[in-house]
Design a protein around this motif. Sequence first.
Motif, short mmCIF file in Angstrom:
data_model
loop_
_atom_site.label_atom_id
_atom_site.label_comp_id
_atom_site.label_asym_id
_atom_site.label_seq_id
_atom_site.Cartn_x
_atom_site.Cartn_y
_atom_site.Cartn_z
N VAL A 40 33.03 49.01 38.46
CA VAL A 40 34.22 49.08 37.61
C VAL A 40 35.49 49.17 38.45
O VAL A 40 36.44 48.39 38.27
N LEU A 41 35.52 50.11 39.38
CA LEU A 41 36.75 50.33 40.15
C LEU A 41 37.07 49.15 41.06
O LEU A 41 38.24 48.75 41.17
N ILE A 42 36.07 48.60 41.71
CA ILE A 42 36.33 47.46 42.58
C ILE A 42 36.77 46.24 41.76
O ILE A 42 37.64 45.48 42.19
N SER A 43 36.23 46.08 40.56
CA SER A 43 36.67 45.00 39.68
C SER A 43 38.12 45.19 39.25
O SER A 43 38.91 44.24 39.25
N LEU A 44 38.48 46.41 38.91
CA LEU A 44 39.86 46.69 38.52
C LEU A 44 40.81 46.44 39.68
O LEU A 44 41.91 45.90 39.49
N ALA A 45 40.40 46.84 40.87
CA ALA A 45 41.25 46.64 42.04
C ALA A 45 41.41 45.16 42.36
O ALA A 45 42.46 44.73 42.84
N ALA A 46 40.37 44.36 42.06
CA ALA A 46 40.39 42.94 42.43
C ALA A 46 41.23 42.12 41.45
O ALA A 46 42.10 41.35 41.87
N GLU A 47 40.94 42.24 40.15
CA GLU A 47 41.64 41.35 39.21
C GLU A 47 41.47 41.71 37.74
O GLU A 47 42.18 41.16 36.90
N CYS A 48 40.54 42.59 37.41
CA CYS A 48 40.10 42.72 36.02
C CYS A 48 41.00 43.60 35.16
O CYS A 48 40.51 44.50 34.46
N VAL A 49 42.29 43.40 35.21
CA VAL A 49 43.20 44.10 34.31
C VAL A 49 44.08 43.06 33.61
O VAL A 49 44.36 42.00 34.19
N PRO A 50 44.49 43.37 32.40
CA PRO A 50 44.21 44.57 31.61
C PRO A 50 42.73 44.68 31.24
O PRO A 50 42.05 43.68 31.05
N ALA A 51 42.26 45.92 31.12
CA ALA A 51 40.85 46.18 30.82
C ALA A 51 40.73 47.18 29.68
O ALA A 51 41.58 48.07 29.52
N LEU A 52 39.65 47.03 28.92
CA LEU A 52 39.28 47.98 27.87
C LEU A 52 37.91 48.54 28.22
O LEU A 52 36.98 47.78 28.50
N MET A 53 37.79 49.86 28.22
CA MET A 53 36.50 50.52 28.45
C MET A 53 36.04 51.16 27.16
O MET A 53 36.80 51.87 26.50
N HIS A 54 34.77 50.92 26.82
CA HIS A 54 34.25 51.56 25.61
C HIS A 54 32.76 51.80 25.73
O HIS A 54 32.05 51.18 26.52
N CYS A 55 32.28 52.73 24.90
CA CYS A 55 30.84 52.92 24.71
C CYS A 55 30.64 52.90 23.19
O CYS A 55 31.20 52.04 22.51
N ALA A 56 29.85 53.80 22.64
CA ALA A 56 29.69 53.84 21.19
C ALA A 56 30.88 54.57 20.55
O ALA A 56 31.56 54.04 19.67
N ALA A 57 31.11 55.80 21.01
CA ALA A 57 32.20 56.60 20.46
C ALA A 57 33.47 56.52 21.30
O ALA A 57 34.53 56.96 20.86
N GLY A 58 33.36 56.02 22.52
CA GLY A 58 34.51 56.00 23.41
C GLY A 58 34.82 57.35 24.00
O GLY A 58 35.92 57.59 24.49
N LYS A 59 33.83 58.24 23.97
CA LYS A 59 34.07 59.64 24.36
C LYS A 59 33.36 60.03 25.65
O LYS A 59 33.99 60.58 26.55
N ASP A 60 32.06 59.77 25.75
CA ASP A 60 31.28 60.28 26.88
C ASP A 60 31.19 59.26 28.02
O ASP A 60 31.77 59.47 29.08
N ARG A 61 30.47 58.19 27.80
CA ARG A 61 30.31 57.21 28.87
C ARG A 61 31.63 56.53 29.22
O ARG A 61 31.99 56.41 30.40
N ALA A 62 32.38 56.12 28.20
CA ALA A 62 33.71 55.56 28.47
C ALA A 62 34.66 56.64 28.95
O ALA A 62 35.47 56.41 29.85
#
Length: 265
Positions: free
Chosen positions: A142-164
């Motif tokens: 995730v972090l290396i992707s964001l540093a390279a090019e992957c923004v804007p980005a949305l992170m989510h899981c089921a509730a958006g609370k624990d894993r995200a």
Amino acid sequence: MTQQIPSTEPELTGVRNFRDVGGLPTVDGRRVRHGVLFRSGHLAHATEKDAAFLSSLGLHTVFDFRNAADHKLDGRDIELPGVRNVNLPLSDPADGAEFWRMVRDGDLDQLRSILAGDKGAERMIASYRMTVRQRTAEHSRVLISLAAECVPALMHCAAGKDRAGLSVAVTLLALGVERDAIFDDYLKSGAAHRRYKVRRSGTSTSAYSPEVMELLDPLFDARAEYLSAALETIEETWGGVDPYLEQALGLTPEDRERLRERMLD
């Protein structure tokens, strides 16, 4: 596409717990840029209006931290034109399909055995600790992707609370965001209107009863002790954030600088 700068928490019908993480302060006086990092619950039930809003954000990548059991329960994300979807399953405190079978069946004996008293909160703390220790490859990606090019980005899981929530927190640590601000953002997910909406498909008279919902409360809540456990695990295992980012996630100083330049004002 012309990117719109949204409000931090617009009204979405089929997507819960959405917000822009922009504006959070760093320890060196900068702020997370608005419009580069968003977080939410799953996108499987997004309406056409929701989809239009999400499409207006100019997203490069959606990181979906759900597993196969989540996809079976709620469905896969809607497709957003031109947006890359990356599925990186992370540990689920609810243990996927078997756990939700117990809930739907109203299996009170089993649920009491694993959640009664402090067991629910202890389960969450153990899950956060395990995710930090065992999911370094996913967080590195995730972090290396964001540093390279992957923004804007949305992170989510089921509730958006624990894993995200934990993945966002790791990202904010790498950006040098103040600890209090990281906790404040995480704790917003505990608000009633942001919580995961349980699909009430159970046929048992005990399914989703008040007692079941009370037993489930620690799993649906965002508590400072959960995130604290994750950060304590970083300190205990690697000796601090910097060695964690460098040794566990393989983030170089150059990666961190690129990340900061892409995501901070």
